[in-house]
Design a protein around this motif. Structure first.
Motif, PDB file in Angstrom:
ATOM      1  N   GLU A 183      38.095 -21.344 113.193  1.00 38.83           N
ATOM      2  CA  GLU A 183      37.835 -19.817 114.237  1.00 38.83           C
ATOM      3  C   GLU A 183      38.645 -20.635 115.351  1.00 38.83           C
ATOM      4  O   GLU A 183      38.389 -22.255 115.212  1.00 38.83           O
ATOM      5  N   ARG A 184      38.809 -20.040 115.860  1.00 31.77           N
ATOM      6  CA  ARG A 184      40.147 -20.276 117.790  1.00 31.77           C
ATOM      7  C   ARG A 184      38.438 -20.589 118.532  1.00 31.77           C
ATOM      8  O   ARG A 184      37.770 -19.548 118.935  1.00 31.77           O
ATOM      9  N   LYS A 185      38.519 -21.904 119.074  1.00 34.28           N
ATOM     10  CA  LYS A 185      36.488 -21.735 119.721  1.00 34.28           C
ATOM     11  C   LYS A 185      37.089 -21.781 121.302  1.00 34.28           C
ATOM     12  O   LYS A 185      38.334 -22.757 121.966  1.00 34.28           O
ATOM     13  N   ASP A 186      36.945 -20.918 122.037  1.00 33.09           N
ATOM     14  CA  ASP A 186      36.597 -20.911 123.651  1.00 33.09           C
ATOM     15  C   ASP A 186      36.719 -21.564 124.369  1.00 33.09           C
ATOM     16  O   ASP A 186      37.625 -21.842 124.941  1.00 33.09           O
ATOM     17  N   THR A 187      35.231 -22.154 124.362  1.00 36.11           N
ATOM     18  CA  THR A 187      35.095 -23.411 124.934  1.00 36.11           C
ATOM     19  C   THR A 187      35.686 -24.294 124.226  1.00 36.11           C
ATOM     20  O   THR A 187      34.885 -24.670 123.460  1.00 36.11           O
ATOM     21  N   TRP A 188      35.800 -24.613 123.980  1.00 34.94           N
ATOM     22  CA  TRP A 188      36.898 -26.143 123.663  1.00 34.94           C
ATOM     23  C   TRP A 188      37.780 -27.594 124.802  1.00 34.94           C
ATOM     24  O   TRP A 188      38.449 -27.019 126.343  1.00 34.94           O
ATOM     25  N   GLN A 189      37.619 -28.869 125.351  1.00 36.09           N
ATOM     26  CA  GLN A 189      38.110 -29.567 125.669  1.00 36.09           C
ATOM     27  C   GLN A 189      38.286 -30.809 124.524  1.00 36.09           C
ATOM     28  O   GLN A 189      37.804 -30.937 123.654  1.00 36.09           O
ATOM     29  N   HIS A 190      39.068 -31.991 125.444  1.00 36.06           N
ATOM     30  CA  HIS A 190      40.142 -32.849 124.220  1.00 36.06           C
ATOM     31  C   HIS A 190      38.534 -33.744 124.540  1.00 36.06           C
ATOM     32  O   HIS A 190      37.892 -33.765 125.194  1.00 36.06           O
ATOM     33  N   LYS A 191      38.778 -34.609 123.350  1.00 43.26           N
ATOM     34  CA  LYS A 191      37.665 -35.434 123.347  1.00 43.26           C
ATOM     35  C   LYS A 191      38.629 -36.820 123.262  1.00 43.26           C
ATOM     36  O   LYS A 191      38.729 -37.440 122.597  1.00 43.26           O
ATOM     37  N   PHE A 192      37.600 -38.227 124.345  1.00 40.53           N
ATOM     38  CA  PHE A 192      39.064 -39.587 124.774  1.00 40.53           C
ATOM     39  C   PHE A 192      37.846 -39.997 123.175  1.00 40.53           C
ATOM     40  O   PHE A 192      37.023 -40.529 123.190  1.00 40.53           O
ATOM     41  N   GLN A 193      38.621 -40.475 122.446  1.00 42.74           N
ATOM     42  CA  GLN A 193      37.838 -41.702 121.334  1.00 42.74           C
ATOM     43  C   GLN A 193      39.692 -42.175 120.976  1.00 42.74           C
ATOM     44  O   GLN A 193      41.060 -41.531 120.313  1.00 42.74           O
ATOM     45  N   ARG A 194      39.414 -43.079 118.918  1.00 43.67           N
ATOM     46  CA  ARG A 194      39.601 -43.864 119.187  1.00 43.67           C
ATOM     47  C   ARG A 194      41.082 -43.203 117.886  1.00 43.67           C
ATOM     48  O   ARG A 194      39.664 -42.306 116.867  1.00 43.67           O
ATOM     49  N   SER A 195      41.717 -43.706 117.979  1.00 43.96           N
ATOM     50  CA  SER A 195      42.241 -42.900 117.297  1.00 43.96           C
ATOM     51  C   SER A 195      42.704 -43.484 115.337  1.00 43.96           C
ATOM     52  O   SER A 195      42.747 -44.560 115.882  1.00 43.96           O
ATOM     53  N   LYS A 196      42.525 -43.056 114.288  1.00 42.46           N
ATOM     54  CA  LYS A 196      42.408 -43.740 112.666  1.00 42.46           C
ATOM     55  C   LYS A 196      43.110 -44.449 112.147  1.00 42.46           C
ATOM     56  O   LYS A 196      43.237 -45.097 111.968  1.00 42.46           O
TER      57      LYS A 196
END
Length: 198
Positions: free
Chosen positions: A131-144
């Motif tokens: 389901e689409r999330k209303d309150t959403w932000q990108h996360k700063f994380q390591r790419s696999k």
């Protein structure tokens, strides 16, 4: 009036029976606990499946209920004990039945997820309910893939069903049932050990 009873043979028989009593009682306890562990697993699966409207087969295949039996000698300083473990992490919606996309959402078994849609992630073997999330932000994380730190993520939420409340309610409800069942099983096994097996 006088009555002489010759009890030698009876007393000898009783002495012989009770000579191996600790061993017989230990065997009876072990058999009772084994039967109780199977009974506990069946009852917990049935109750949890009924409360969550999920099939017992699904709960069993997900490994959500485990019953471990410990006897003296299994571990140091351990008494007889029966440990019941229920995995209380949320169950993803696609396990609740075959997901069917409709105009208004997704149906899985008896549940309907309004506004949801089916999507198959890259590393998944089957479609999942999102389901689409209303309150959403990108996360700063390591790419696999590249190993670099970057802003990642999608504005999606995987739909799941919580079972924590049901699991704790089932365990509380079954505690007295299991104690009663253990008493019944012990009575049967002791009767078998002293009257039938010997």
């Amino acid at each position: 009036m006088k009555l002489d009873l010759d009890l030698d043979s009876t007393v000898d028989e009783l002495i012989e029976q009770f000579d191996h009593a600790p061993e017989k009682v230990s065997k009876a306890i072990a058999r009772s606990l084994r039967k109780l562990s199977r009974f506990a697993e069946r009852r917990i699966l049935r109750e949890l499946a009924r409360q969550q409207s999920i099939s017992q087969k699904v709960l069993k295949s997900l490994g959500r209920v485990r019953v471990s039996l410990y006897q003296p000698g299994d571990r140091a300083g351990q008494n007889y004990s029966l440990i019941i473990w229920i995995g209380a992490l949320d169950i993803p919606a696609h396990y609740l039945g075959k997901p069917i996309q409709t105009r208004n959402g997704v149906r899985t078994g008896r549940r309907f997820w309004e506004g949801a849609f089916l999507m198959r992630p890259v590393n998944a073997t089957h479609s999942m309910v999102f389901e689409r999330k209303d309150t959403w932000q990108h996360k700063f994380q390591r790419s696999k893939k590249s190993g670099r730190m970057m802003w990642m993520g999608l504005p999606l939420e995987k739909k799941e069903v919580g079972i924590w409340d049901s699991a704790s309610a089932v365990l509380q409800k079954l505690e007295s049932v299991l104690l009663d069942r253990f008493a019944t099983l012990m009575e049967q096994e002791l009767n078998y050990a002293f009257n039938i097996e010997s």
